[in-house]
Motif scaffolding. Structure first.
Motif, PDB file in Angstrom:
ATOM      1  N   UNK A 100     -18.957  74.331   6.498  1.00 13.70           N
ATOM      2  CA  UNK A 100     -19.853  73.850   5.212  1.00 13.70           C
ATOM      3  C   UNK A 100     -18.687  74.771   4.103  1.00 13.70           C
ATOM      4  N   UNK A 101     -18.456  76.264   4.152  1.00 14.65           N
ATOM      5  CA  UNK A 101     -18.036  77.062   3.535  1.00 14.65           C
ATOM      6  C   UNK A 101     -16.322  77.098   4.044  1.00 14.65           C
ATOM      7  N   UNK A 102     -16.104  76.450   5.401  1.00 12.69           N
ATOM      8  CA  UNK A 102     -14.855  75.950   6.067  1.00 12.69           C
ATOM      9  C   UNK A 102     -14.532  74.812   5.440  1.00 12.69           C
ATOM     10  N   UNK A 103     -14.851  73.945   5.248  1.00 16.06           N
ATOM     11  CA  UNK A 103     -14.860  72.214   4.806  1.00 16.06           C
ATOM     12  C   UNK A 103     -14.986  72.659   3.423  1.00 16.06           C
ATOM     13  N   UNK A 104     -15.567  73.522   2.595  1.00 18.79           N
ATOM     14  CA  UNK A 104     -15.848  73.312   1.045  1.00 18.79           C
ATOM     15  C   UNK A 104     -13.917  74.137   0.670  1.00 18.79           C
ATOM     16  N   UNK A 105     -13.522  74.915   1.882  1.00 16.23           N
ATOM     17  CA  UNK A 105     -12.376  75.794   1.582  1.00 16.23           C
ATOM     18  C   UNK A 105     -10.794  74.867   1.332  1.00 16.23           C
ATOM     19  N   UNK A 106     -11.333  73.602   1.964  1.00 13.35           N
ATOM     20  CA  UNK A 106      -9.910  73.013   2.503  1.00 13.35           C
ATOM     21  C   UNK A 106      -9.889  72.099   1.149  1.00 13.35           C
ATOM     22  N   UNK A 107     -11.053  71.522   0.484  1.00 12.95           N
ATOM     23  CA  UNK A 107     -11.359  70.939  -0.534  1.00 12.95           C
ATOM     24  C   UNK A 107     -11.787  69.781  -0.120  1.00 12.95           C
ATOM     25  N   UNK A 108     -11.889  70.168   1.142  1.00 12.92           N
ATOM     26  CA  UNK A 108     -13.639  68.832   1.876  1.00 12.92           C
ATOM     27  C   UNK A 108     -15.256  68.780   2.260  1.00 12.92           C
ATOM     28  N   UNK A 109     -15.491  67.450   2.119  1.00 12.54           N
ATOM     29  CA  UNK A 109     -16.344  67.763   1.899  1.00 12.54           C
ATOM     30  C   UNK A 109     -17.614  67.848   2.621  1.00 12.54           C
ATOM     31  N   UNK A 110     -18.659  69.143   2.261  1.00 13.64           N
ATOM     32  CA  UNK A 110     -19.382  69.495   3.098  1.00 13.64           C
ATOM     33  C   UNK A 110     -20.385  68.730   4.096  1.00 13.64           C
ATOM     34  N   UNK A 111     -21.462  68.864   4.896  1.00 19.37           N
ATOM     35  CA  UNK A 111     -21.835  68.424   5.959  1.00 19.37           C
ATOM     36  C   UNK A 111     -23.452  67.847   5.263  1.00 19.37           C
ATOM     37  N   UNK A 112     -24.148  67.018   5.038  1.00 19.78           N
ATOM     38  CA  UNK A 112     -25.040  67.333   4.329  1.00 19.78           C
ATOM     39  C   UNK A 112     -26.286  67.823   5.179  1.00 19.78           C
ATOM     40  N   UNK A 113     -26.845  68.617   4.692  1.00 21.11           N
ATOM     41  CA  UNK A 113     -27.968  69.718   4.819  1.00 21.11           C
ATOM     42  C   UNK A 113     -28.671  68.472   6.050  1.00 21.11           C
ATOM     43  N   UNK A 114     -29.501  66.870   5.017  1.00 23.51           N
ATOM     44  CA  UNK A 114     -29.979  66.983   5.752  1.00 23.51           C
ATOM     45  C   UNK A 114     -29.459  65.802   7.809  1.00 23.51           C
ATOM     46  N   UNK A 115     -28.469  66.272   8.108  1.00 20.65           N
ATOM     47  CA  UNK A 115     -28.250  65.734   9.033  1.00 20.65           C
ATOM     48  C   UNK A 115     -27.861  66.757   9.978  1.00 20.65           C
ATOM     49  N   UNK A 116     -28.814  67.792   9.460  1.00 19.10           N
ATOM     50  CA  UNK A 116     -28.782  69.285  10.484  1.00 19.10           C
ATOM     51  C   UNK A 116     -30.173  69.025  11.573  1.00 19.10           C
ATOM     52  N   UNK A 117     -30.346  69.024  12.660  1.00 19.61           N
ATOM     53  CA  UNK A 117     -31.552  69.346  13.283  1.00 19.61           C
ATOM     54  C   UNK A 117     -30.877  71.095  13.884  1.00 19.61           C
ATOM     55  N   UNK A 118     -32.530  71.524  13.102  1.00 20.40           N
ATOM     56  CA  UNK A 118     -33.052  72.990  13.568  1.00 20.40           C
ATOM     57  C   UNK A 118     -33.684  73.034  14.674  1.00 20.40           C
ATOM     58  N   UNK A 119     -33.396  73.769  16.102  1.00 17.52           N
ATOM     59  CA  UNK A 119     -34.264  74.204  17.570  1.00 17.52           C
ATOM     60  C   UNK A 119     -34.552  75.055  17.067  1.00 17.52           C
ATOM     61  N   UNK A 120     -34.794  76.120  16.095  1.00 15.34           N
ATOM     62  CA  UNK A 120     -35.545  77.586  15.787  1.00 15.34           C
ATOM     63  C   UNK A 120     -36.843  76.472  15.540  1.00 15.34           C
ATOM     64  N   UNK A 121     -36.502  75.837  14.327  1.00 12.75           N
ATOM     65  CA  UNK A 121     -37.746  75.293  13.756  1.00 12.75           C
ATOM     66  C   UNK A 121     -39.081  74.534  14.215  1.00 12.75           C
ATOM     67  N   UNK A 122     -37.910  73.798  15.225  1.00 19.85           N
ATOM     68  CA  UNK A 122     -39.467  73.036  15.835  1.00 19.85           C
ATOM     69  C   UNK A 122     -39.304  73.729  16.929  1.00 19.85           C
ATOM     70  N   UNK A 123     -38.917  74.337  17.570  1.00 15.83           N
ATOM     71  CA  UNK A 123     -39.536  75.566  18.600  1.00 15.83           C
ATOM     72  C   UNK A 123     -40.858  76.864  17.635  1.00 15.83           C
ATOM     73  N   UNK A 124     -40.782  76.949  16.831  1.00 12.36           N
ATOM     74  CA  UNK A 124     -41.543  77.317  15.510  1.00 12.36           C
ATOM     75  C   UNK A 124     -42.592  77.164  15.978  1.00 12.36           C
ATOM     76  N   UNK A 125     -42.377  76.085  15.649  1.00 13.63           N
ATOM     77  CA  UNK A 125     -43.861  74.397  15.486  1.00 13.63           C
ATOM     78  C   UNK A 125     -44.199  74.419  16.494  1.00 13.63           C
ATOM     79  N   UNK A 126     -43.518  74.202  17.503  1.00 12.30           N
ATOM     80  CA  UNK A 126     -43.914  74.350  18.850  1.00 12.30           C
ATOM     81  C   UNK A 126     -45.106  75.417  19.601  1.00 12.30           C
TER      82      UNK A 126
END
Length: 233
Positions: A100-126
């Protein structure tokens, strides 16, 4: 399950808010938990020095990226590749922060946090209370680390794809993420995954007494229906 992108990054340091930049990004496309063979993989000139601690992790030096393109030169190709697919990363907040930092530096739209899936969180739950680094998960799931001397975005994305499959329910489809030479969607020589059978069968968790009771039930109640191939003696 629809198209998803498994993503990993390497950087000049750990904090994009302090001016650190992307120097490598590796993306693997999967569809319905199967690799399609399409990847996006590039190194970037960060226009700044790489910190020694970062070099010790990924082995990428200033000299290695001096002649590489800037992220700005390939930003549209990256955006086109990921499309609107969910993005899968290990410790996703780190990768998301740099992307998102690289995108925003170029004036582009950052990715929405909701579209990210964190496998670390999945692993900590499991696996609460257990080591859940990418290396630890690969060892837990018997995913080979033989090729991994240092971190690399495309290699780590490949390993993470295998881990994500296991965290999502295991290798029901017999997926074996083996790498072969190919050409990426952007024309670079890359590494592509193929799949094959599980290297060894899963152990049975049925107790012998349970198996005997099941056979007795089939013989008593199914009689001539013989749905499981049992024959009354």
């Amino acid at each position: 399950m629809a198209r998803q992108i498994v993503l990993d990054t390497e950087t000049t340091g750990i904090d994009p808010k302090k001016g650190h930049r992307l120097i490598e990004i590796g993306c693997i496309e999967i569809d319905d938990l199967l690799p399609t063979g399409r990847t996006f993989h590039h190194y970037f000139n960060p226009d700044r020095l790489i910190e020694p601690d970062a070099i010790r992790v990924h082995g990428i030096t200033d000299e290695m990226v001096a002649d590489k393109p800037r992220f700005s030169e390939l930003s549209q190709a990256f955006i086109d590749f990921i499309g609107d697919a969910p993005l899968i990363a290990h410790n996703a907040s780190f990768d998301r922060g740099f992307v998102n930092m690289e995108l925003e530096r170029l004036g582009l739209t950052a990715t929405d946090p909701d579209r990210w899936i964190d496998t670390l969180e999945m692993a900590r739950y499991k696996f609460p209370g257990m080591a859940n680094s990418l290396d630890a998960l690969c060892r837990r799931y018997n995913i080979s680390l033989a090729e991994r001397d240092k971190h690399g975005a495309l290699l780590d994305a490949r390993l993470l794809a295998g881990v994500y499959l296991e965290l999502s329910g295991g290798k029901e489809r017999g997926l074996d993420l083996t790498m072969h030479g190919a050409v990426s969607a952007t024309g670079e020589a890359i590494i592509v995954m193929d799949y094959g059978p599980r290297p060894r069968a899963l152990p049975s968790h049925i107790h012998p007494e349970e198996a005997e009771a099941h056979m007795a039930f089939c013989l008593k109640y199914l009689k001539d229906k013989n749905m499981w191939g049992y024959t009354a003696s």
